[in-house]
Write an enzyme that holds these catalytic residues in place. Structure first.
Site, PDB file in Angstrom:
ATOM      1  N   TYR A  52     -42.661  20.248  11.098  1.00  0.00           N
ATOM      2  CA  TYR A  52     -41.564  21.211  10.979  1.00  0.00           C
ATOM      3  C   TYR A  52     -40.937  21.089   9.600  1.00  0.00           C
ATOM      4  O   TYR A  52     -39.888  20.470   9.411  1.00  0.00           O
ATOM      5  CB  TYR A  52     -40.520  20.972  12.068  1.00  0.00           C
ATOM      6  CG  TYR A  52     -41.029  21.206  13.469  1.00  0.00           C
ATOM      7  CD1 TYR A  52     -41.905  22.257  13.741  1.00  0.00           C
ATOM      8  CD2 TYR A  52     -40.639  20.384  14.518  1.00  0.00           C
ATOM      9  CE1 TYR A  52     -42.386  22.468  15.024  1.00  0.00           C
ATOM     10  CE2 TYR A  52     -41.106  20.598  15.808  1.00  0.00           C
ATOM     11  CZ  TYR A  52     -41.977  21.638  16.044  1.00  0.00           C
ATOM     12  OH  TYR A  52     -42.445  21.843  17.315  1.00  0.00           O
ATOM     13  N   GLY A  53     -41.590  21.683   8.636  1.00  0.00           N
ATOM     14  CA  GLY A  53     -41.141  21.610   7.262  1.00  0.00           C
ATOM     15  C   GLY A  53     -42.304  21.288   6.353  1.00  0.00           C
ATOM     16  O   GLY A  53     -43.452  21.616   6.660  1.00  0.00           O
TER      17      GLY A  53
END
Length: 321
Positions: A52-53
């Site tokens: 997530y990123g």
């Protein structure tokens, strides 16, 4: 910077905060405010991941910054982290070398501010058996690097095989009024038999059940949902019927459509033969978290029966991906 997703878990007394990717992220200050609001609302089971990123800044980095500023909250949070993808690639790699590298990197980024209570591979590597994957993770539990093992997007047989190797702490799968697959393919039934809680991601149908998407044009350019069959053409026109029915029920209850959709997911835990089911709704601000964790929490038997009739009359068209 990750977007934040908060939710309360009614039957267990725990709540979930999920940290996923947002191309237009809020500031770190807003993120911290949202995290604090979630914790104050009872959402203390947090789900993040190195996917997530970016490698340079993902939800693990945000969590490190948060727990550095609020060290007193580390012991209040149960942290689940998703990883296990090949380095710099969006594909699963179930080799022991890669899984260890993934866990070690998450621990390096967290830098001792918070332990990993549950670790789950984002997807099962098709070239690796689930038995091998869980055996590797079980070693990491024994070594004290992770507290427990979770599974993500797996079928019922895989859950059974995994659980024979090591107890599974949670299974994360998609579930909402917009996606009923696990209620029909034995995943929910299997989790109930093995006493494994289900973490239901996208419980608001990727935003469809909030009532904020009236047509395809409401979805921003470049948004993943523009590629999802459920949101396209005749499928979406048909699926709007369900959305409108839920909105009408919410209006009668004096609630937001999102609150009714979440209450439906929570209320499934009360049905015989189903496990504890924990919905993870979206919310990048404290106001969204408050909406998702307050208001109607569960539905009556009559309301659940009404929604069952709505679902039968307005089956969703289009696949998840």
């Amino acid at each position: 910077m990750p977007a934040l997703i908060g939710k309360r878990v009614g039957p267990t007394g725990y709540g979930t905060m999920r940290m996923t990717w947002n191309p237009s992220p809020p500031s770190k200050e807003v993120c911290f405010e949202t995290l604090n609001t979630a914790l104050e609302s009872g959402a203390n089971f947090w789900n993040g991941g190195e996917l997530y990123g970016t490698p340079d800044y993902n939800s693990c980095h945000l969590l490190k910054d948060y727990f550095t500023k609020y060290p007193q909250n580390a012991g209040k949070v149960v942290l689940s982290i998703k990883g296990g993808l090949a380095r710099n690639e969006f594909r699963p790699d179930g080799s022991e070398e890669n899984i260890r590298a993934s866990v070690d990197e998450c621990l390096r980024v967290l830098d001792g501010t918070k332990s990993i209570d549950i670790f789950e591979c984002a997807r099962q590597d098709p070239t690796t058996t689930i038995e091998k994957t869980v055996t590797i993770l079980a070693k990491l539990v024994k070594e004290g690097k992770i507290g427990g093992i979770g599974l993500s997007e797996v079928d019922a047989e895989t859950i059974r095989r995994a659980h024979k190797v090591h107890p599974i702490a949670a299974v994360e799968v998609e579930l909402s009024l917009w996606s009923l697959d696990i209620l029909e393919n034995d995943v929910a039934k299997t989790c109930a038999e093995l006493d494994i809680p289900v973490i239901a991601y996208s419980p608001l149908g990727r935003g469809a059940l909030t009532g904020e998407i009236a047509n395809f044009a409401d979805i921003p350019e470049g948004d993943f949902r523009r590629l999802v069959p459920k949101f396209q053409g005749e499928n979406f026109e048909h699926n709007l019927k369900l959305i409108k029915e839920i909105a009408a029920l919410a209006k009668r209850k004096g609630s937001a459509p999102a609150q009714v959709a979440l209450a439906w997911v929570r209320s499934l835990s009360n049905k015989p033969g189903l496990p504890t089911i924990i919905p993870i709704p979206g919310g990048t601000t404290k106001d969204k978290v408050i909406q998702n964790t307050q208001g109607v929490q569960t539905l009556s038997d009559e309301e659940m029966a009404e929604i069952e009739s709505i679902l039968k009359a307005n089956g969703i068209k289009g696949t998840r991906y």
